[in-house]
Design a protein around this motif. Structure first.
Motif, PDB file in Angstrom:
ATOM      1  N   LYS B 103       4.802  -0.014   4.607  1.00  0.00           N
ATOM      2  CA  LYS B 103       4.607   0.365   3.572  1.00  0.00           C
ATOM      3  C   LYS B 103       3.953  -0.569   2.675  1.00  0.00           C
ATOM      4  N   GLY B 104       3.361  -1.539   3.265  1.00  0.00           N
ATOM      5  CA  GLY B 104       2.480  -2.735   2.359  1.00  0.00           C
ATOM      6  C   GLY B 104       3.296  -4.041   2.191  1.00  0.00           C
ATOM      7  N   ARG B 105       4.415  -4.027   2.705  1.00  0.00           N
ATOM      8  CA  ARG B 105       5.563  -5.050   2.462  1.00  0.00           C
ATOM      9  C   ARG B 105       5.015  -6.066   3.523  1.00  0.00           C
ATOM     10  N   MET B 106       3.948  -6.552   3.572  1.00  0.00           N
ATOM     11  CA  MET B 106       3.593  -7.540   4.646  1.00  0.00           C
ATOM     12  C   MET B 106       2.445  -8.392   4.118  1.00  0.00           C
ATOM     13  N   ASP B 107       2.175  -9.474   4.767  1.00  0.00           N
ATOM     14  CA  ASP B 107       0.800 -10.183   4.727  1.00  0.00           C
ATOM     15  C   ASP B 107       0.962 -11.146   5.852  1.00  0.00           C
ATOM     16  N   LEU B 108      -0.113 -11.874   5.940  1.00  0.00           N
ATOM     17  CA  LEU B 108      -0.259 -12.717   7.144  1.00  0.00           C
ATOM     18  C   LEU B 108      -0.739 -14.161   6.818  1.00  0.00           C
ATOM     19  N   MET B 109      -0.382 -15.065   7.558  1.00  0.00           N
ATOM     20  CA  MET B 109      -0.821 -16.614   7.516  1.00  0.00           C
ATOM     21  C   MET B 109      -1.597 -16.992   8.792  1.00  0.00           C
ATOM     22  N   ALA B 346       2.265 -13.566  -7.798  1.00  0.00           N
ATOM     23  CA  ALA B 346       2.515 -13.808  -6.125  1.00  0.00           C
ATOM     24  C   ALA B 346       1.687 -12.432  -5.553  1.00  0.00           C
ATOM     25  N   PRO B 347       1.149 -12.344  -4.369  1.00  0.00           N
ATOM     26  CA  PRO B 347       0.158 -11.504  -3.978  1.00  0.00           C
ATOM     27  C   PRO B 347       1.409 -10.245  -3.542  1.00  0.00           C
ATOM     28  N   THR B 348       0.891  -9.037  -3.870  1.00  0.00           N
ATOM     29  CA  THR B 348       1.742  -7.939  -3.039  1.00  0.00           C
ATOM     30  C   THR B 348       0.978  -6.736  -3.086  1.00  0.00           C
ATOM     31  N   HIS B 349       1.243  -5.975  -1.946  1.00  0.00           N
ATOM     32  CA  HIS B 349       0.447  -4.638  -2.018  1.00  0.00           C
ATOM     33  C   HIS B 349       0.105  -3.908  -3.329  1.00  0.00           C
ATOM     34  N   ALA B 350       1.163  -3.721  -3.941  1.00  0.00           N
ATOM     35  CA  ALA B 350       1.078  -3.029  -5.162  1.00  0.00           C
ATOM     36  C   ALA B 350       0.112  -3.750  -6.228  1.00  0.00           C
ATOM     37  N   GLY B 351       0.098  -5.086  -6.318  1.00  0.00           N
ATOM     38  CA  GLY B 351      -0.707  -5.695  -7.210  1.00  0.00           C
ATOM     39  C   GLY B 351      -2.155  -5.661  -6.479  1.00  0.00           C
ATOM     40  N   LEU B 352      -2.352  -5.649  -5.146  1.00  0.00           N
ATOM     41  CA  LEU B 352      -3.755  -5.451  -4.900  1.00  0.00           C
ATOM     42  C   LEU B 352      -4.304  -3.823  -4.973  1.00  0.00           C
ATOM     43  N   VAL B 353      -3.491  -2.982  -4.684  1.00  0.00           N
ATOM     44  CA  VAL B 353      -3.848  -1.593  -4.980  1.00  0.00           C
ATOM     45  C   VAL B 353      -4.221  -1.379  -6.551  1.00  0.00           C
ATOM     46  N   GLN B 354      -3.470  -2.206  -7.367  1.00  0.00           N
ATOM     47  CA  GLN B 354      -3.680  -1.823  -8.847  1.00  0.00           C
ATOM     48  C   GLN B 354      -4.962  -2.653  -9.234  1.00  0.00           C
ATOM     49  N   ALA B 355      -5.234  -3.942  -8.497  1.00  0.00           N
ATOM     50  CA  ALA B 355      -6.558  -4.551  -8.706  1.00  0.00           C
ATOM     51  C   ALA B 355      -7.682  -3.701  -8.149  1.00  0.00           C
ATOM     52  N   LYS B 356      -7.699  -3.044  -7.012  1.00  0.00           N
ATOM     53  CA  LYS B 356      -8.544  -2.332  -6.564  1.00  0.00           C
ATOM     54  C   LYS B 356      -9.022  -0.899  -7.372  1.00  0.00           C
ATOM     55  N   TYR B 357      -7.977  -0.205  -7.576  1.00  0.00           N
ATOM     56  CA  TYR B 357      -8.037   1.210  -8.388  1.00  0.00           C
ATOM     57  C   TYR B 357      -7.604   1.431  -9.615  1.00  0.00           C
ATOM     58  N   GLY B 358      -7.129   0.386 -10.042  1.00  0.00           N
ATOM     59  CA  GLY B 358      -6.372   0.573 -11.596  1.00  0.00           C
ATOM     60  C   GLY B 358      -5.523   1.743 -11.384  1.00  0.00           C
ATOM     61  N   ASP B 359      -5.534   2.482 -12.073  1.00  0.00           N
ATOM     62  CA  ASP B 359      -4.626   3.984 -12.070  1.00  0.00           C
ATOM     63  C   ASP B 359      -5.023   4.920 -11.264  1.00  0.00           C
ATOM     64  N   GLY B 360      -6.262   4.686 -10.745  1.00  0.00           N
ATOM     65  CA  GLY B 360      -6.691   5.915 -10.063  1.00  0.00           C
ATOM     66  C   GLY B 360      -6.273   6.037  -8.656  1.00  0.00           C
ATOM     67  N   PRO B 361      -6.519   7.091  -7.842  1.00  0.00           N
ATOM     68  CA  PRO B 361      -5.826   7.128  -6.774  1.00  0.00           C
ATOM     69  C   PRO B 361      -6.470   6.108  -5.653  1.00  0.00           C
ATOM     70  N   ALA B 362      -5.693   6.049  -4.755  1.00  0.00           N
ATOM     71  CA  ALA B 362      -6.197   4.787  -3.747  1.00  0.00           C
ATOM     72  C   ALA B 362      -6.882   5.944  -2.369  1.00  0.00           C
ATOM     73  N   ARG B 363      -7.844   5.440  -1.959  1.00  0.00           N
ATOM     74  CA  ARG B 363      -8.540   5.948  -0.942  1.00  0.00           C
ATOM     75  C   ARG B 363      -7.627   6.468   0.288  1.00  0.00           C
ATOM     76  N   GLN B 364      -7.583   7.304   0.940  1.00  0.00           N
ATOM     77  CA  GLN B 364      -6.785   7.717   2.050  1.00  0.00           C
ATOM     78  C   GLN B 364      -7.737   8.069   3.099  1.00  0.00           C
ATOM     79  N   PRO B 365      -8.334   7.509   3.886  1.00  0.00           N
ATOM     80  CA  PRO B 365      -9.275   7.954   4.730  1.00  0.00           C
ATOM     81  C   PRO B 365      -8.844   8.682   5.970  1.00  0.00           C
ATOM     82  N   SER B 366      -9.586   9.686   6.100  1.00  0.00           N
ATOM     83  CA  SER B 366      -9.102  10.750   7.286  1.00  0.00           C
ATOM     84  C   SER B 366     -10.263  10.826   8.307  1.00  0.00           C
ATOM     85  N   PRO B 367      -9.939  10.719   9.450  1.00  0.00           N
ATOM     86  CA  PRO B 367     -11.344  10.655  10.375  1.00  0.00           C
ATOM     87  C   PRO B 367     -11.958  11.945  10.711  1.00  0.00           C
TER      88      PRO B 367
END
Lengths: 234, 394
Positions: B103-109, B346-367
């Motif tokens: 659920k976004g609780r990750m990153d990588l080095m 510090a970088p978090t998934h929530a922070g990155l979502v906020q930066a990308k979408y503000g308060d709008g909905p995040a994209r949830q792609p369906s194929p």
């Protein structure tokens, strides 16, 4: 000719590296004789020499530490600083088992490859027998070729029977004038200022002084989203 | 500021008991260590990647997904993921999958790996290691940001119409740290992309790490991602803590003396003087860690190495108690009081979502339904810009 040095304003900085382990050590004594001859010749020519001595015996444990862990202790750090600012070097090793001592070789093995580029160096060695005479030219000279030093043509080797011979003094004199002329010519400074970037370096090499970053390389272009250069055929 | 621990995954003989744990024991132990890290209030857990004994961590995403299921807050990350010998396509797929499960609780080095024989096992050559790392990340970056990628490079087979699945969670790529100790090209790449830069501050004095951190900050600003202070810096360190300083030295010395990397070399005293290692009381660890802040400025993540060199599980868990209970709370307070309001969170998934979408909905792609390839037609996803039109059959 480097005016700064010949006017005596600033002495040449000569680093003496001695691998001798006894006290007094004949290896150190040979190095000192060479260094004082360089100083005397410089004096005759209106110059001066300031000598810094790096006695490897005192660095022995830091040298082995550097080999196994890359950690440079405080004495190694100081020795590297001395070599980095030296105008010339006298490197003097005892010969053990037909090779320069491990302590001496190990010290130079852990130095950055580019620390001594173009610096004038006198190679010297001592041994208990003249049978070791070629160790300087056949083994030590190649190590210093790898380090790309400007090693003077005359090497100084002293076996037991040489200590009281006038020929040793003459060889020391020849090596000393060769070193002095190379220092006076400013050869090392000029090579380093005009051609430094054509030698291979790593970030932080040359004793931590090589900190220029060239942003125009192929790898830097690749780092910023560009394409890799075509691979060379092997 | 995030605090965490990172493990190399070494399976080393315990020099005190003389016993070497089995792979099974050590793998069980690392899960307990990670769970404990969350319990004591740490923020991040990182695992290394190796493909040779005596290490166990060949498959970091499997381990991290398991830990994610056992924890609630901990950020799961790597130290490092090999960007050279792994195919960037597999990294894109595996870590996006981990991102969904965690659920976004990750990153990588990302790191290169310095064991020459490993490279040819994966069809690579260490002499090209830096170029491979740089090119592979260029591809990875696109795979997480473009639904369909056409790509051609020097080090892997070309891609035409390739889609890395699953798409990142919320269509926000995992945060990436570029790890390097002395390679300006890696710091430059981190700065170019606005990613994090991680200095493994373990073997060299602070002045050494500071050089490339400063370079990265300057280049981060140059590329317009923010000011120098807003660049995102992580730092590795190591400590051994005991209530009393002399106990710490006594307990840790046998492990230090035989540690795989620096054992049989410098004395503990020489090493603690010349490098960031601290062996001592909680206060001593706090004091030394604060000197890193003095040198580097505000940074976003501090990792500690505490489970290496054959230290038994009980000892590591005790270390975690002291680190989480006595060291980190003080560091949080001290560093918060020194923090420049301009510096980055510090970088978090929530922070990155906020930066990308503000308060709008995040994209949830369906194929879209499978049409056999991504080369013809338009986006493989239903929210693609262009409707695909197919010729009528019959």
């Amino acid at each position: 000719m480097n005016d700064q040095h010949t006017t005596g304003a600033e002495p040449f900085r000569l680093a003496v590296v001695s691998g001798g382990t006894s006290d007094p050590s004949s290896t150190r004594m040979l190095a000192d004789r060479i260094a004082s001859r360089v100083g005397a010749l410089a004096g005759e020519r209106g110059g001066a020499v300031a000598v810094d001595v790096i006695d490897l015996r005192g660095l022995a444990s830091e040298i082995t530490t550097a080999i196994v862990s890359q950690l440079m202790g405080p004495k190694m750090t100081r020795a590297i600083e001395v070599l980095g600012r030296a105008d010339g070097v006298v490197a003097s090793a005892p010969v053990y088992k037909a090779a320069p001592s491990g302590l001496f070789s190990s010290f130079f093995h852990v130095l950055d490859n580019d620390l001594l580029i173009a610096k004038p160096v006198i190679l010297a060695a001592t041994a208990g027998t003249a049978r070791h005479a070629l160790v300087v030219d056949e083994q030590m000279r190649s190590l210093f070729a790898y380090l790309r030093t400007m090693t003077v043509p005359t090497s100084v080797f002293a076996a037991t029977e040489d200590w009281n011979s006038s020929e040793l003094g003459e060889r020391i004199g020849r090596a000393a004038i060769e070193l002095l002329l190379l220092m006076e010519s400013g050869f090392a400074e000029q090579v380093r200022s005009e051609s430094w970037k054509h030698y291979q370096h790593e970030y932080g090499s040359a004793g931590g002084t090589e900190l220029d970053i060239d942003l125009g390389t192929d790898l830097m272009r690749l780092a910023t989203g560009g394409a890799a250069p075509p691979r060379r055929k092997e | 500021m995030q605090f965490g621990i990172f493990s190399v995954s070494d399976i080393t003989r315990d020099p005190v008991s003389g016993r070497t744990p089995s792979e099974a024991e050590r793998i069980d132990a690392i899960v307990k260590i990670a769970v404990k890290a969350e319990e004591v209030g740490l923020d991040a857990f990182a695992i290394g990647e190796h493909h040779n004994p005596p290490f166990f961590s060949s498959s970091p995403t499997t381990l991290l997904a398991h830990i994610a299921a056992l924890t609630e807050r901990l950020v799961l990350t790597t130290a490092t993921t090999l960007i050279t010998t792994n195919d960037p396509v597999r990294i894109a797929e595996e870590y996006a999958m981990l991102q969904h499960l965690a659920k976004g609780r990750m990153d990588l080095m990302l790191g290169r790996g310095n064991t020459a024989p490993v490279y040819p096992w994966f069809g690579q050559d260490i002499r090209q290691g830096l170029a491979i790392a740089l090119e592979n990340y260029n591809l990875l970056h696109r795979l997480w940001r473009e639904d369909v990628v056409d790509w051609e490079g020097q080090f892997r087979t070309p891609l035409q119409g390739f889609t890395a699945t699953p798409r990142p969670l919320d269509d926000v790529p995992p945060f990436v740290w570029h790890g390097s100790i002395r390679t300006p090209e890696i710091a430059e790449q981190a700065a170019f992309y606005g990613n994090g830069y991680f200095a493994n501050h373990i073997f060299w004095p602070t002045s050494h790490s500071k050089r490339l951190i400063d370079f990265y900050r300057q280049r981060f600003e140059h590329y317009g991602h923010g000011t120098r202070k807003q660049a995102i810096v992580g730092v590795g360190g190591q400590a051994y803590i005991a209530k009393r300083s002399q106990d710490a030295v006594k307990e840790f010395r046998p492990y230090f003396d035989e540690a795989p990397v620096y054992g049989h070399g410098p004395s503990l005293e020489e090493f603690t003087k010349g490098t960031p290692l601290t062996v001592g009381s909680p206060q001593e660890v706090i004091d030394k860690t604060l000197t890193f802040h003095d040198a580097f400025g505000d940074y976003q993540r501090q990792m500690f190495l505490i489970d290496h060199a054959g230290m038994p599980l009980g000892m590591v868990l005790d270390q975690l108690e002291l680190l989480g209970g006595e060291v980190v709370p003080v560091l949080r307070k001290e560093l918060a009081s020194r923090r420049d309001p301009e510096s980055a969170d510090a970088p978090t998934h929530a922070g990155l979502v906020q930066a990308k979408y503000g308060d709008g909905p995040a994209r949830q792609p369906s194929p879209n339904a499978n049409r056999g390839d991504n080369v013809t037609g338009a986006s493989p996803y239903q929210d693609g810009d262009v409707e695909a039109e197919y010729p009528a059959i019959g």
